[in-house]
Design a protein around this motif. Structure first.
Motif, PDB file in Angstrom:
ATOM      1  N   ILE A 117      47.793  66.905 -20.702  1.00 50.37           N
ATOM      2  CA  ILE A 117      47.586  65.739 -21.557  1.00 50.37           C
ATOM      3  C   ILE A 117      48.752  65.666 -22.529  1.00 50.37           C
ATOM      4  O   ILE A 117      48.941  66.548 -23.364  1.00 50.37           O
ATOM      5  CB  ILE A 117      46.248  65.824 -22.307  1.00 50.37           C
ATOM      6  CG1 ILE A 117      45.092  65.754 -21.306  1.00 50.37           C
ATOM      7  CG2 ILE A 117      46.132  64.700 -23.337  1.00 50.37           C
ATOM      8  CD1 ILE A 117      43.728  65.892 -21.940  1.00 50.37           C
ATOM      9  N   GLU A 118      49.559  64.640 -22.394  1.00 51.52           N
ATOM     10  CA  GLU A 118      50.744  64.443 -23.230  1.00 51.52           C
ATOM     11  C   GLU A 118      50.396  63.501 -24.372  1.00 51.52           C
ATOM     12  O   GLU A 118      49.878  62.405 -24.144  1.00 51.52           O
ATOM     13  CB  GLU A 118      51.882  63.857 -22.389  1.00 51.52           C
ATOM     14  CG  GLU A 118      53.127  63.514 -23.172  1.00 51.52           C
ATOM     15  CD  GLU A 118      54.146  62.745 -22.341  1.00 51.52           C
ATOM     16  OE1 GLU A 118      55.033  62.120 -22.949  1.00 51.52           O
ATOM     17  OE2 GLU A 118      54.050  62.774 -21.099  1.00 51.52           O
ATOM     18  N   ILE A 119      50.658  63.929 -25.612  1.00 46.86           N
ATOM     19  CA  ILE A 119      50.338  63.120 -26.784  1.00 46.86           C
ATOM     20  C   ILE A 119      51.628  62.783 -27.514  1.00 46.86           C
ATOM     21  O   ILE A 119      52.405  63.690 -27.866  1.00 46.86           O
ATOM     22  CB  ILE A 119      49.379  63.871 -27.728  1.00 46.86           C
ATOM     23  CG1 ILE A 119      48.074  64.207 -26.990  1.00 46.86           C
ATOM     24  CG2 ILE A 119      49.086  63.045 -28.978  1.00 46.86           C
ATOM     25  CD1 ILE A 119      47.167  65.144 -27.764  1.00 46.86           C
ATOM     26  N   THR A 120      51.866  61.512 -27.748  1.00 45.57           N
ATOM     27  CA  THR A 120      53.092  61.097 -28.427  1.00 45.57           C
ATOM     28  C   THR A 120      52.791  59.899 -29.318  1.00 45.57           C
ATOM     29  O   THR A 120      51.682  59.371 -29.328  1.00 45.57           O
ATOM     30  CB  THR A 120      54.198  60.758 -27.413  1.00 45.57           C
ATOM     31  OG1 THR A 120      55.431  60.546 -28.125  1.00 45.57           O
ATOM     32  CG2 THR A 120      53.844  59.518 -26.607  1.00 45.57           C
ATOM     33  N   ALA A 141      54.906  62.176 -35.754  1.00 45.15           N
ATOM     34  CA  ALA A 141      54.220  62.778 -36.905  1.00 45.15           C
ATOM     35  C   ALA A 141      52.705  62.720 -36.706  1.00 45.15           C
ATOM     36  O   ALA A 141      51.974  62.042 -37.432  1.00 45.15           O
ATOM     37  CB  ALA A 141      54.630  62.072 -38.188  1.00 45.15           C
ATOM     38  N   ILE A 142      52.253  63.450 -35.700  1.00 45.37           N
ATOM     39  CA  ILE A 142      50.823  63.613 -35.429  1.00 45.37           C
ATOM     40  C   ILE A 142      50.534  65.089 -35.635  1.00 45.37           C
ATOM     41  O   ILE A 142      50.991  65.933 -34.863  1.00 45.37           O
ATOM     42  CB  ILE A 142      50.465  63.182 -34.001  1.00 45.37           C
ATOM     43  CG1 ILE A 142      50.924  61.738 -33.739  1.00 45.37           C
ATOM     44  CG2 ILE A 142      48.964  63.321 -33.756  1.00 45.37           C
ATOM     45  CD1 ILE A 142      50.788  61.304 -32.299  1.00 45.37           C
ATOM     46  N   ASN A 143      49.809  65.409 -36.672  1.00 48.62           N
ATOM     47  CA  ASN A 143      49.634  66.802 -37.064  1.00 48.62           C
ATOM     48  C   ASN A 143      48.802  67.592 -36.058  1.00 48.62           C
ATOM     49  O   ASN A 143      48.185  67.044 -35.158  1.00 48.62           O
ATOM     50  CB  ASN A 143      49.020  66.883 -38.457  1.00 48.62           C
ATOM     51  CG  ASN A 143      50.023  66.565 -39.545  1.00 48.62           C
ATOM     52  OD1 ASN A 143      51.129  66.113 -39.287  1.00 48.62           O
ATOM     53  ND2 ASN A 143      49.621  66.769 -40.787  1.00 48.62           N
ATOM     54  N   LYS A 144      48.792  68.918 -36.269  1.00 48.74           N
ATOM     55  CA  LYS A 144      48.192  69.810 -35.269  1.00 48.74           C
ATOM     56  C   LYS A 144      46.703  69.554 -35.052  1.00 48.74           C
ATOM     57  O   LYS A 144      46.235  69.564 -33.913  1.00 48.74           O
ATOM     58  CB  LYS A 144      48.424  71.268 -35.684  1.00 48.74           C
ATOM     59  CG  LYS A 144      49.875  71.697 -35.593  1.00 48.74           C
ATOM     60  CD  LYS A 144      50.058  73.144 -36.032  1.00 48.74           C
ATOM     61  CE  LYS A 144      51.521  73.562 -35.943  1.00 48.74           C
ATOM     62  NZ  LYS A 144      51.715  74.970 -36.382  1.00 48.74           N
ATOM     63  N   THR A 145      45.958  69.349 -36.135  1.00 49.79           N
ATOM     64  CA  THR A 145      44.518  69.139 -35.961  1.00 49.79           C
ATOM     65  C   THR A 145      44.221  67.860 -35.183  1.00 49.79           C
ATOM     66  O   THR A 145      43.441  67.891 -34.220  1.00 49.79           O
ATOM     67  CB  THR A 145      43.796  69.135 -37.322  1.00 49.79           C
ATOM     68  OG1 THR A 145      43.966  70.412 -37.941  1.00 49.79           O
ATOM     69  CG2 THR A 145      42.309  68.861 -37.147  1.00 49.79           C
ATOM     70  N   PRO A 146      44.808  66.708 -35.520  1.00 46.39           N
ATOM     71  CA  PRO A 146      44.579  65.523 -34.684  1.00 46.39           C
ATOM     72  C   PRO A 146      45.053  65.696 -33.240  1.00 46.39           C
ATOM     73  O   PRO A 146      44.388  65.202 -32.318  1.00 46.39           O
ATOM     74  CB  PRO A 146      45.374  64.428 -35.400  1.00 46.39           C
ATOM     75  CG  PRO A 146      45.435  64.871 -36.814  1.00 46.39           C
ATOM     76  CD  PRO A 146      45.534  66.363 -36.755  1.00 46.39           C
ATOM     77  N   ARG A 147      46.154  66.384 -33.033  1.00 50.55           N
ATOM     78  CA  ARG A 147      46.596  66.622 -31.649  1.00 50.55           C
ATOM     79  C   ARG A 147      45.515  67.382 -30.882  1.00 50.55           C
ATOM     80  O   ARG A 147      45.224  67.073 -29.714  1.00 50.55           O
ATOM     81  CB  ARG A 147      47.907  67.409 -31.637  1.00 50.55           C
ATOM     82  CG  ARG A 147      49.125  66.584 -31.990  1.00 50.55           C
ATOM     83  CD  ARG A 147      50.393  67.424 -31.978  1.00 50.55           C
ATOM     84  NE  ARG A 147      51.534  66.627 -32.384  1.00 50.55           N
ATOM     85  CZ  ARG A 147      52.281  65.893 -31.566  1.00 50.55           C
ATOM     86  NH1 ARG A 147      52.006  65.901 -30.272  1.00 50.55           N
ATOM     87  NH2 ARG A 147      53.284  65.180 -32.016  1.00 50.55           N
TER      88      ARG A 147
END
Length: 402
Positions: A117-120, A141-147
């Motif tokens: 799952i790629e998140i960008t 700029a998507i922080n670790k917890t939301p990722r």
């Protein structure tokens, strides 16, 4: 205030008449909200669900990292084969910030060639351009917890053997980001997708403190060893215009003097210079490390104490004690020739800082410069020329912080 969400101790929680969660602060109720991270997670989940079900969905629920279940309305849903888009409207509750009421979108596309799952980030989500914010340079700029929560929710829908690409975007993000600290932190082109608990707690001092500490962490990541703390914008202007030092050295500590000093020590800065108006920093000379007036106000008591130690006459002590502001007291002090009290107060501030950090294994030095509203240096813990002259070139890496 930032949307980071830890509840400060004076705040208690309850339910409102409509079932919404409230917090109480000084006798007034405030409605909680949810973070951009929760919006992005919910949007990604519902987009994945629409692909799986091949139908439009207008409400979705998620469980936040803090264990709170959110039932959120979905806006602008669309689906075409193995790709879907959905948006969630950010609600900061009664802690309205720059991202309140904006739409956070997610576009989910299934991938056939892999199971990852790629998140960008897309339009309106900032890009990291400097070290120190906990993400690699070049990442969205998507922080670790939301990722983590985005991946978890999408994986729960598509299963373990399917891959997907998730793009989080916010059409209003670039404009909204101009009202945040992002540019200063090296996040360019949009907002950050943040939140460690998923819930916005109004009046949370912890969130505000954390947002200030992030900039401190970033400067340390660049190798800076010296820092200048100021209580606000007036102090920053004084540093650049009167002391002729780089604004890159400056970090706003607001009222959180003790917290920011402890953070600087934790990050192993070698030297801190505190520069501020007498009316704010004089409180620290009395051991008050949270300088908001609702915590403590020892301004006149501290001034009177140090004047008395210098042998000031009783009439002056009484007159100063009756002054409504330190600016008014300054006139009386100057008239009777006791301007030397400001150097003593600056030295006392250093002593209080050293006492607070006396058990720290890392030894950090501290200097203090006090000024008036008309930008006149009142006093310092050492000669100002020495303090300024000892600021080293290596404290501001050339080009990195420009």
């Amino acid at each position: 205030m930032s949307e980071e969400t830890q509840q400060a101790s004076p705040i208690s929680a309850s339910a409102g008449p409509g079932g919404e969660e409230l917090v109480w602060h000084r006798g007034k109720s405030y409605r909680k909200g949810y973070t951009t991270g929760s919006c992005a997670t919910a949007a990604a989940k519902v987009a994945a669900l629409m692909i799986a079900r091949q139908q439009l969905i207008y409400q979705v629920s998620i469980v936040t990292p803090s264990g709170v279940t959110l039932n959120l309305n979905v806006e602008e849903p669309s689906i075409q084969g193995n790709e879907a888009v959905a948006a969630i409207r950010k609600d900061g509750g009664d802690d309205v910030d720059a991202t309140h009421d904006m739409l956070i979108f997610a576009r989910v596309s299934l991938l056939e060639e892999c199971t990852d799952i790629e998140i960008t980030g897309g339009e309106g989500v900032g890009v990291v351009t400097k070290k120190g914010v906990g993400l690699p340079i070049g990442w969205a700029a998507i922080n670790k917890t939301p990722r983590h929560t985005i991946e978890q929710e999408v994986r729960g829908v598509i299963g373990p053997n399917q891959g997907a690409k998730v793009v989080i975007f916010a059409p209003e993000g670039e404009e909204r980001a101009t009202r945040t600290y992002n540019a200063r932190l090296g996040i360019e082109g949009g907002i950050s997708i943040i939140g460690t608990t998923g819930i916005v707690t109004p009046m949370s001092e912890e969130s505000w403190k954390r947002s200030l500490a992030i900039e401190l962490e970033q400067k340390r990541a660049f190798g800076m060893e010296e820092i200048i703390f100021v209580p606000g914008n007036h102090g920053e202007r004084f540093v650049t215009d009167e002391l002729h030092l780089s604004g890159d050295l400056v970090v706003n500590m607001s009222n959180f003097v003790g917290y920011m000093l402890q953070e600087a020590n934790r990050l192993q800065f070698k030297r801190v210079i505190m520069v501020g108006h007498l009316g704010k920093l004089v409180k620290v000379a009395a051991g008050v490390f949270h300088t908001h007036s609702h915590v403590a106000d020892a301004r006149m008591e501290t001034l009177v104490t140090h004047l008395a130690l210098l042998g000031a006459p009783n009439d002056l002590l009484k007159a100063v004690f009756a002054c409504p502001t330190t600016e008014a007291a300054m006139e009386l002090i100057h008239e009777q020739g006791f301007d030397g009290v400001y150097n003593e107060i600056a030295k006392a501030i250093v002593e209080k800082v050293e006492h607070m950090l006396r058990y720290a294994t890392h030894k950090m030095t501290c200097d203090v410069v006090l000024f008036s509203y008309d930008n006149i240096v009142l006093g310092a813990s050492r000669p100002v020329s020495e303090i300024v002259g000892e600021v080293t070139d290596k404290s501001v890496p050339k080009g990195d912080l420009a």
